[in-house]
Design a protein around this motif. Structure first.
Motif, PDB file in Angstrom:
ATOM      1  N   GLN A 245      38.271  30.673  34.203  1.00 41.20           N
ATOM      2  CA  GLN A 245      39.509  31.192  33.633  1.00 41.20           C
ATOM      3  C   GLN A 245      39.353  32.662  33.253  1.00 41.20           C
ATOM      4  O   GLN A 245      40.241  33.470  33.488  1.00 41.20           O
ATOM      5  CB  GLN A 245      39.914  30.372  32.401  1.00 41.20           C
ATOM      6  CG  GLN A 245      40.337  28.954  32.738  1.00 41.20           C
ATOM      7  CD  GLN A 245      41.625  28.938  33.521  1.00 41.20           C
ATOM      8  OE1 GLN A 245      42.586  29.598  33.168  1.00 41.20           O
ATOM      9  NE2 GLN A 245      41.641  28.194  34.620  1.00 41.20           N
ATOM     10  N   SER A 251      39.946  39.172  37.273  1.00 39.88           N
ATOM     11  CA  SER A 251      40.130  39.627  38.648  1.00 39.88           C
ATOM     12  C   SER A 251      41.573  40.059  38.895  1.00 39.88           C
ATOM     13  O   SER A 251      41.867  40.700  39.892  1.00 39.88           O
ATOM     14  CB  SER A 251      39.712  38.544  39.638  1.00 39.88           C
ATOM     15  OG  SER A 251      40.651  37.509  39.630  1.00 39.88           O
ATOM     16  N   LYS A 348      50.187  18.720  31.269  1.00 43.72           N
ATOM     17  CA  LYS A 348      49.116  18.999  32.206  1.00 43.72           C
ATOM     18  C   LYS A 348      48.426  17.715  32.640  1.00 43.72           C
ATOM     19  O   LYS A 348      47.357  17.381  32.164  1.00 43.72           O
ATOM     20  CB  LYS A 348      48.084  19.923  31.558  1.00 43.72           C
ATOM     21  CG  LYS A 348      48.639  21.272  31.219  1.00 43.72           C
ATOM     22  CD  LYS A 348      47.645  22.075  30.442  1.00 43.72           C
ATOM     23  CE  LYS A 348      47.622  21.687  28.997  1.00 43.72           C
ATOM     24  NZ  LYS A 348      46.607  22.369  28.234  1.00 43.72           N
TER      25      LYS A 348
ATOM     26  N   ARG B  51      31.310  39.044  44.655  1.00 51.12           N
ATOM     27  CA  ARG B  51      31.686  39.140  43.239  1.00 51.12           C
ATOM     28  C   ARG B  51      31.281  40.499  42.643  1.00 51.12           C
ATOM     29  O   ARG B  51      31.824  40.907  41.611  1.00 51.12           O
ATOM     30  CB  ARG B  51      31.069  38.001  42.436  1.00 51.12           C
ATOM     31  CG  ARG B  51      31.787  36.656  42.697  1.00 51.12           C
ATOM     32  CD  ARG B  51      30.909  35.468  42.328  1.00 51.12           C
ATOM     33  NE  ARG B  51      30.560  35.481  40.920  1.00 51.12           N
ATOM     34  CZ  ARG B  51      31.314  34.951  39.983  1.00 51.12           C
ATOM     35  NH1 ARG B  51      32.445  34.354  40.295  1.00 51.12           N
ATOM     36  NH2 ARG B  51      30.949  35.008  38.724  1.00 51.12           N
ATOM     37  N   ASN B  54      34.365  43.269  42.815  1.00 52.32           N
ATOM     38  CA  ASN B  54      35.342  43.515  41.743  1.00 52.32           C
ATOM     39  C   ASN B  54      34.688  43.411  40.369  1.00 52.32           C
ATOM     40  O   ASN B  54      35.320  43.127  39.376  1.00 52.32           O
ATOM     41  CB  ASN B  54      36.564  42.602  41.870  1.00 52.32           C
ATOM     42  CG  ASN B  54      36.207  41.147  41.683  1.00 52.32           C
ATOM     43  OD1 ASN B  54      35.027  40.805  41.600  1.00 52.32           O
ATOM     44  ND2 ASN B  54      37.212  40.301  41.599  1.00 52.32           N
ATOM     45  N   LEU B  56      32.823  41.301  38.911  1.00 51.41           N
ATOM     46  CA  LEU B  56      32.575  40.064  38.168  1.00 51.41           C
ATOM     47  C   LEU B  56      31.070  39.888  37.986  1.00 51.41           C
ATOM     48  O   LEU B  56      30.620  39.237  37.061  1.00 51.41           O
ATOM     49  CB  LEU B  56      33.152  38.853  38.913  1.00 51.41           C
ATOM     50  CG  LEU B  56      34.674  38.715  38.891  1.00 51.41           C
ATOM     51  CD1 LEU B  56      35.110  37.437  39.574  1.00 51.41           C
ATOM     52  CD2 LEU B  56      35.209  38.765  37.472  1.00 51.41           C
ATOM     53  N   ARG B  82      40.292  46.166  40.229  1.00 50.08           N
ATOM     54  CA  ARG B  82      40.676  44.759  40.178  1.00 50.08           C
ATOM     55  C   ARG B  82      42.144  44.537  40.528  1.00 50.08           C
ATOM     56  O   ARG B  82      42.512  43.481  41.021  1.00 50.08           O
ATOM     57  CB  ARG B  82      40.369  44.185  38.798  1.00 50.08           C
ATOM     58  CG  ARG B  82      38.880  43.901  38.618  1.00 50.08           C
ATOM     59  CD  ARG B  82      38.576  43.471  37.204  1.00 50.08           C
ATOM     60  NE  ARG B  82      37.173  43.101  37.073  1.00 50.08           N
ATOM     61  CZ  ARG B  82      36.579  42.911  35.914  1.00 50.08           C
ATOM     62  NH1 ARG B  82      37.262  43.048  34.791  1.00 50.08           N
ATOM     63  NH2 ARG B  82      35.319  42.572  35.863  1.00 50.08           N
ATOM     64  N   MET B  87      41.281  38.069  44.408  1.00 48.70           N
ATOM     65  CA  MET B  87      40.171  37.146  44.599  1.00 48.70           C
ATOM     66  C   MET B  87      40.683  35.714  44.565  1.00 48.70           C
ATOM     67  O   MET B  87      41.515  35.354  43.737  1.00 48.70           O
ATOM     68  CB  MET B  87      39.132  37.341  43.505  1.00 48.70           C
ATOM     69  CG  MET B  87      37.888  36.502  43.735  1.00 48.70           C
ATOM     70  SD  MET B  87      36.468  37.242  42.936  1.00 48.70           S
ATOM     71  CE  MET B  87      35.141  36.611  43.927  1.00 48.70           C
ATOM     72  N   PHE B  89      39.274  31.810  44.351  1.00 52.27           N
ATOM     73  CA  PHE B  89      38.040  31.145  43.935  1.00 52.27           C
ATOM     74  C   PHE B  89      37.893  29.767  44.576  1.00 52.27           C
ATOM     75  O   PHE B  89      38.873  29.132  44.966  1.00 52.27           O
ATOM     76  CB  PHE B  89      38.025  30.976  42.419  1.00 52.27           C
ATOM     77  CG  PHE B  89      38.052  32.268  41.655  1.00 52.27           C
ATOM     78  CD1 PHE B  89      36.874  32.870  41.238  1.00 52.27           C
ATOM     79  CD2 PHE B  89      39.256  32.894  41.356  1.00 52.27           C
ATOM     80  CE1 PHE B  89      36.900  34.060  40.526  1.00 52.27           C
ATOM     81  CE2 PHE B  89      39.291  34.079  40.661  1.00 52.27           C
ATOM     82  CZ  PHE B  89      38.107  34.672  40.233  1.00 52.27           C
ATOM     83  N   ASN B  93      40.967  28.129  39.874  1.00 50.82           N
ATOM     84  CA  ASN B  93      41.106  28.834  38.602  1.00 50.82           C
ATOM     85  C   ASN B  93      42.531  29.267  38.301  1.00 50.82           C
ATOM     86  O   ASN B  93      42.765  30.363  37.812  1.00 50.82           O
ATOM     87  CB  ASN B  93      40.192  30.069  38.567  1.00 50.82           C
ATOM     88  CG  ASN B  93      38.731  29.682  38.568  1.00 50.82           C
ATOM     89  OD1 ASN B  93      38.424  28.496  38.383  1.00 50.82           O
ATOM     90  ND2 ASN B  93      37.854  30.629  38.751  1.00 50.82           N
ATOM     91  N   LEU B  94      43.482  28.392  38.584  1.00 52.47           N
ATOM     92  CA  LEU B  94      44.836  28.664  38.119  1.00 52.47           C
ATOM     93  C   LEU B  94      44.869  28.482  36.607  1.00 52.47           C
ATOM     94  O   LEU B  94      44.013  27.796  36.051  1.00 52.47           O
ATOM     95  CB  LEU B  94      45.823  27.710  38.791  1.00 52.47           C
ATOM     96  CG  LEU B  94      46.016  27.934  40.292  1.00 52.47           C
ATOM     97  CD1 LEU B  94      46.928  26.877  40.858  1.00 52.47           C
ATOM     98  CD2 LEU B  94      46.585  29.321  40.564  1.00 52.47           C
ATOM     99  N   PHE B  95      45.866  29.096  35.945  1.00 53.63           N
ATOM    100  CA  PHE B  95      45.952  28.966  34.486  1.00 53.63           C
ATOM    101  C   PHE B  95      46.712  27.690  34.146  1.00 53.63           C
ATOM    102  O   PHE B  95      47.923  27.614  34.371  1.00 53.63           O
ATOM    103  CB  PHE B  95      46.643  30.191  33.891  1.00 53.63           C
ATOM    104  CG  PHE B  95      45.994  31.485  34.309  1.00 53.63           C
ATOM    105  CD1 PHE B  95      44.616  31.639  34.218  1.00 53.63           C
ATOM    106  CD2 PHE B  95      46.738  32.542  34.805  1.00 53.63           C
ATOM    107  CE1 PHE B  95      43.999  32.822  34.612  1.00 53.63           C
ATOM    108  CE2 PHE B  95      46.133  33.730  35.197  1.00 53.63           C
ATOM    109  CZ  PHE B  95      44.761  33.873  35.107  1.00 53.63           C
ATOM    110  N   PRO B  96      46.035  26.683  33.634  1.00 51.23           N
ATOM    111  CA  PRO B  96      46.648  25.349  33.493  1.00 51.23           C
ATOM    112  C   PRO B  96      47.784  25.303  32.481  1.00 51.23           C
ATOM    113  O   PRO B  96      48.620  24.409  32.538  1.00 51.23           O
ATOM    114  CB  PRO B  96      45.489  24.473  33.043  1.00 51.23           C
ATOM    115  CG  PRO B  96      44.501  25.398  32.436  1.00 51.23           C
ATOM    116  CD  PRO B  96      44.647  26.699  33.156  1.00 51.23           C
ATOM    117  N   ARG B 155      49.031  33.978  44.172  1.00 49.55           N
ATOM    118  CA  ARG B 155      48.808  34.747  42.943  1.00 49.55           C
ATOM    119  C   ARG B 155      48.130  36.081  43.247  1.00 49.55           C
ATOM    120  O   ARG B 155      48.513  37.120  42.721  1.00 49.55           O
ATOM    121  CB  ARG B 155      47.958  33.942  41.960  1.00 49.55           C
ATOM    122  CG  ARG B 155      47.669  34.689  40.668  1.00 49.55           C
ATOM    123  CD  ARG B 155      47.009  33.838  39.620  1.00 49.55           C
ATOM    124  NE  ARG B 155      45.636  33.489  40.007  1.00 49.55           N
ATOM    125  CZ  ARG B 155      44.844  32.751  39.250  1.00 49.55           C
ATOM    126  NH1 ARG B 155      45.272  32.258  38.104  1.00 49.55           N
ATOM    127  NH2 ARG B 155      43.625  32.458  39.655  1.00 49.55           N
TER     128      ARG B 155
END
Lengths: 350, 246, 337
Positions: A245, A251, A348, B51, B54, B56, B82, B87, B89, B93-96, B155
């Protein structure tokens, strides 16, 4: 009738072993009620002009609570200005109802409560609204407890979050060190000693006659103390957010504060709703400790009420009444947190 | 080829994790519009390499220039890079806590100050491109893996990047979902996006890559055009690797 | 830890007391009211009533001082204090006067830099027994059980009393106050011991107060007096002579009901005239009629005592040691000459 029997059989006596436990518990509860009810209900005095009537009766003297109601609710707040205190209670209930809708659960809720507590304080003090000034030393009872708990919660939460962020920050070792020290030192001392520091030591180091109101000292102590405990709770939430996250947010080019504010904290904080509300509940209960620095919060006012020589000897009634109030608040809070968590979880499905 | 046309220039790049030397003397140039597929056994340093691009991951020695900007300690520069380098993954790594639409508009709104309306329009445009516009109001947890990865691609597209880095984009997916993601990537490739893809999807590499690169133990072992790379590998290690995955 | 804190506290008190402004009266006058430290809640001494108005003998002392200065008993700001807070509150200047059932001791004058005025209430440790038991004197407590709280001087005084009188007491030590009292009421002990004023308060809370009596013996000295900071003699005199005016008035038979008539009367005695129209009061910063004002608005010592803790109040305390010296007690005020 047979329905009750079937229900009882199913829920209380499914097997012999569980049945025995049920019987034991039911009889224990029965025994307590058998002794409690005559005192609290059957022999109780509900209306009385003076304490002699109560003493003769032998049961609970609820007339005492009625007699002392204003003092327990408002402390020394002047009688002619009492409508302001009533209004504060109404605002508080309004805030509770507003927060009860799950729709209201956003960060803006903090702003709403901040506005509420500020307007409550303005109303109680009155100067800025053109009303007669009532100094904080006259605030008391339930109103004082609410003010203490609300300011405590509203300010200790962001304070705790900042401390937790500082502690979790790997890149700035100095800030991290400061935060760790604050958290560990404060968590290492009992709340009472902090209150004593605020009320006994502080005045000695200030110029004579320069008096910081006791209320402010107590609130600061509450915020610092509770903030440090919240910081640890929040840290747990931060640790529960996956590294991915952070990376995803970074990024996208988000700065540290935007990463935290938009991505990490919303997740971290919602993961620790239950322990956070647990902290709030203990903060609410801890506010009773201000009694030891002679403030008349709910507990202090009740104790003072029980020391009136015209109504001596009814401390038990006062404590039962207090227990009911505290229970109502804490139960509402924990119920609320459970609903909140459920609402957030259902969004969720994973 | 003129050196200026390289959008990524890497010289003598070295990186250590404590004592472990992950990247050893990496030299690599990527042209604008190039599609580079990087493969290699796990632990070979291929993910670490992209990685670094950018920031990371931080490298210790050498130089790395992305779109004319030196990737170093300057925070401003890094944030600029950035916003230009997307990027994708392995684990999406979506924002839940945000809806699909909010996931897509977050970056443009908060790093480029694009107005909400415009950001939303753009988001819908790219959602159509990855073929799931109907899911705009869902939460990531309600989507399948393949759908999530397509949203993740959308995204990064919303940032209108010059380069997209793919870090094993299909390896966490159930087999039946791999194709839908690859199809989206193939479409992108056809539009001329610069793509660095860490992947073992050799079919994808054969179909769209301009160059395939094999890494092992922190070093670039071999790189070539796909047909040469697959039909005519020169190094023993490459042959062994290819025989294992095909 | 406790010791460390107290050392720290007394050290800081020393620093602070040096810088406090000397003239308390000026401060009080410019503020417009007396800041008076009282107990948070002690029945009969200082406690809020149902309307939130302060009531008690300590409270009335505060009001008397305010009346002496401003001719207005309302010009007091009460500051409720716990036992731990009371001395620092005085030393830090948060309050002008400490009127909080505080025992006058040497240590508190020399160690804490306080100055005590005349004693308001002579308290002392006593015994509460049931009428049924037939006990009439503490000396009859031989081989009897006595409920007491641990860790207080109360426990030590009890042991001393037993040793000095060669009787064999069986103390029942119970930590918490309410548990201790309940043990006595439940009959686990023949007697309960604490300060006499405390015994009176306990007696009012039981179902049948008349079934309990307080024994005549008082076995320790607990003189309760108001205190001020050292170093401001004028302020000390104001507090002290206000209290003396209360006692003198009772001695001269002047009370709130008759003070106006006596002051106007043509055959007023010299002593009454000196009290009610004091030529010397100006020298301590008060008006000639300060005592007149106090007595007409607050009452004399006897009135204050009876109203708050006397036999007709809920606490039902006998005057005992607190009677005037002319009636066999200890209350004795020097003359207003």
């Amino acid at each position: 009738m047979s329905n009750i029997f079937i229900w009882g059989r199913k829920n209380l006596y499914p097997t012999t072993g569980q049945g025995i436990i049920s019987i034991a518990i039911v009889s224990l509860v029965g025994l307590v009620l058998w002794n409690f009810l005559p005192w609290s209900i059957f022999n109780a005095v509900w209306v009385a002009d003076n304490s002699d009537v109560c003493r003769q009766a032998g049961g609970a003297c609820w007339a005492f609570i009625w007699e002392k109601l204003y003092f327990i609710l408002f402390g020394f707040y002047p009688a002619e200005e009492r409508w302001r205190a009533w209004l504060v209670l109404a605002l508080f209930l309004g805030g509770i109802l507003y927060s009860g809708r799950s729709k209201s659960w956003t960060l803006s809720l903090i702003v709403v409560w901040l506005g509420l507590v500020v307007s409550m304080m303005l109303l109680l003090n009155g100067t800025l609204l053109g009303l007669p000034t009532v100094e904080t030393s006259y605030w008391g009872g339930l109103v004082l407890t609410i003010i203490l708990a609300m300011t405590g919660i509203i300010f200790s939460y962001p304070f705790g979050v900042l401390l937790a962020l500082g502690r979790a920050n790997q890149r700035l070792p100095v800030i991290r060190g400061i935060c760790v020290s604050i958290i560990e030192i404060i968590r290492g001392v009992p709340f009472i000693s902090l209150l004593f520091m605020a009320s006994l030591m502080l005045p000695l180091f200030l110029p004579s006659g320069f008096v910081i109101p006791k209320l402010v000292r107590a609130i600061v102590a509450v915020i610092i103390f509770s903030g440090c405990y919240l910081a640890e709770t929040v840290r747990g939430g931060l640790a529960a957010v996956s590294r991915g996250q952070y990376e995803a947010a970074q990024s996208l080019g988000l700065s540290y504060w935007k990463t935290m504010g938009l991505v990490i904290l919303p997740q971290a904080l919602s993961k620790v709703i239950q322990p956070t509300v647990g902290s709030f509940i203990s903060l609410f209960i801890d506010t009773t400790l201000v009694v030891i620095i002679s403030m008349y919060d709910l507990l202090g006012a009740a104790r003072a009420a029980a020391s009136d020589s015209a109504w001596l000897g009814f401390a038990r009634e006062a404590y039962v009444f207090l227990a009911l109030i505290y229970f109502a608040f804490c139960y509402t809070l924990s119920k609320y947190s459970r609903r909140l968590e459920k609402d957030i979880l259902t969004k969720k499905v994973h | 080829m003129d050196k200026k046309a390289y959008i990524i220039k890497i010289e003598q790049l070295n990186k250590w994790f404590d004592d472990f030397h992950v990247l050893i003397d990496i030299n690599l140039n990527v042209s604008s519009g190039e599609i580079l597929v990087i493969c290699g056994p796990s632990g070979s340093g291929k993910s670490t390499l992209i990685r670094c691009m950018n920031n990371l991951e931080v490298y210790q020695k050498g130089s790395l220039i992305v779109d004319g900007i030196y990737v170093g300690d300057n925070l401003k520069d890094i944030q600029k890079i950035r916003t230009e380098v997307g990027m994708v993954f392995q684990h999406f790594n979506l924002f839940p806590h945000l809806t699909v639409l909010d996931n897509l508009t977050l970056g443009p709104r908060w790093t480029k100050n694009i107005p909400l309306k415009e950001a939303k329009d753009m988001a819908m445009h790219y959602l159509e491109k990855v073929k799931i516009p109907e899911k705009f109001n869902s939460y990531p947890g309600q989507l399948s893996g393949g759908q999530q990865q397509r949203v993740a691609i959308a995204r990064s597209l919303c940032m209108r990047p010059k380069i997209i880095l793919f870090d094993e984009p299909t390896s966490a997916l159930d087999p039946e979902m791999v194709k839908e993601v690859l199809d989206v990537m193939i479409d992108l490739a056809k539009e001329g996006m610069t793509m660095l893809v860490v992947s073992h999807e050799m079919g994808f590499a054969k179909q769209v890559a301009h160059r395939v690169m094999f890494m092992d133990q922190g070093q670039i072992i071999e790189q070539n055009r796909p047909e040469e790379f697959f039909n005519n590998p020169k190094e023993e290690r490459t042959k062994l690797f290819l025989s294992q995955i095909i | 830890m406790k010791k460390y804190i107290s050392i720290l506290l007394s050290f800081s008190i020393l620093i602070v007391s040096g810088v406090l402004s000397a003239d308390t009266l000026d401060t009080v006058k410019s503020r417009g009211k007396v800041r008076c430290g009282v107990n948070t809640a002690l029945a009969g001494f200082s406690a809020p009533d149902s309307q939130g108005k302060w009531v008690g003998i300590d409270v009335d002392v505060c009001r008397a001082v305010a009346t002496a200065i401003f001719n207005d008993p309302k010009k007091v700001e009460f500051v409720a204090l716990s036992a731990q807070q009371r001395f620092t509150a005085l030393q830090s200047g948060e309050i002008d006067l400490l009127s909080r059932n505080t025992t006058l001791t040497l240590q508190r004058e020399v160690g804490l830099g306080l100055l005590f005025a005349d004693v308001i209430y002579y308290d002392g440790q006593g015994f509460l027994v049931t009428k049924k038991s037939g006990i009439k004197s503490a000396k009859q407590l031989n081989r009897r059980t006595v409920c007491v709280q641990p860790g207080t001087t109360t426990e030590l005084n009890l042991a001393d009393f037993a040793r000095n009188n060669k009787i064999n007491l069986k103390p029942v030590v119970i930590e918490k106050f309410s548990d201790s009292v309940n043990a006595y009421i439940a009959g686990r002990c023949d007697a309960y011991t604490t300060d006499a004023s405390g015994l009176a308060a306990i007696r009012t809370t039981v179902k049948d107060p008349d079934a309990h009596i307080i024994l005549p013996e008082i076995i320790s000295k607990e003189p309760l007096a108001p205190a001020v900071r050292q170093g401001d003699d004028k302020w000390y005199n104001i507090v002290n002579w206000t209290i003396r005016a209360l006692v003198t008035a009772e001695e001269l038979g002047i009370d709130s009901a008759n003070v106006a008539r006596i002051a106007r009367s043509s055959n007023i005695t010299q002593n009454a005239k000196r009290l009610l129209d004091s030529e010397l009061a100006g020298q301590i910063g008060l008006t000639r009629s300060f005592a007149y004002n106090v007595i007409s608005k607050i009452g004399n010592y006897g009135e204050i005592f009876e109203k708050n803790i006397g036999v007709n109040s809920p606490l039902k305390l006998e005057r005992g040691l607190n009677n005037l010296w002319t009636n066999g007690g200890l209350q004795y005020a020097p003359p207003f000459r």
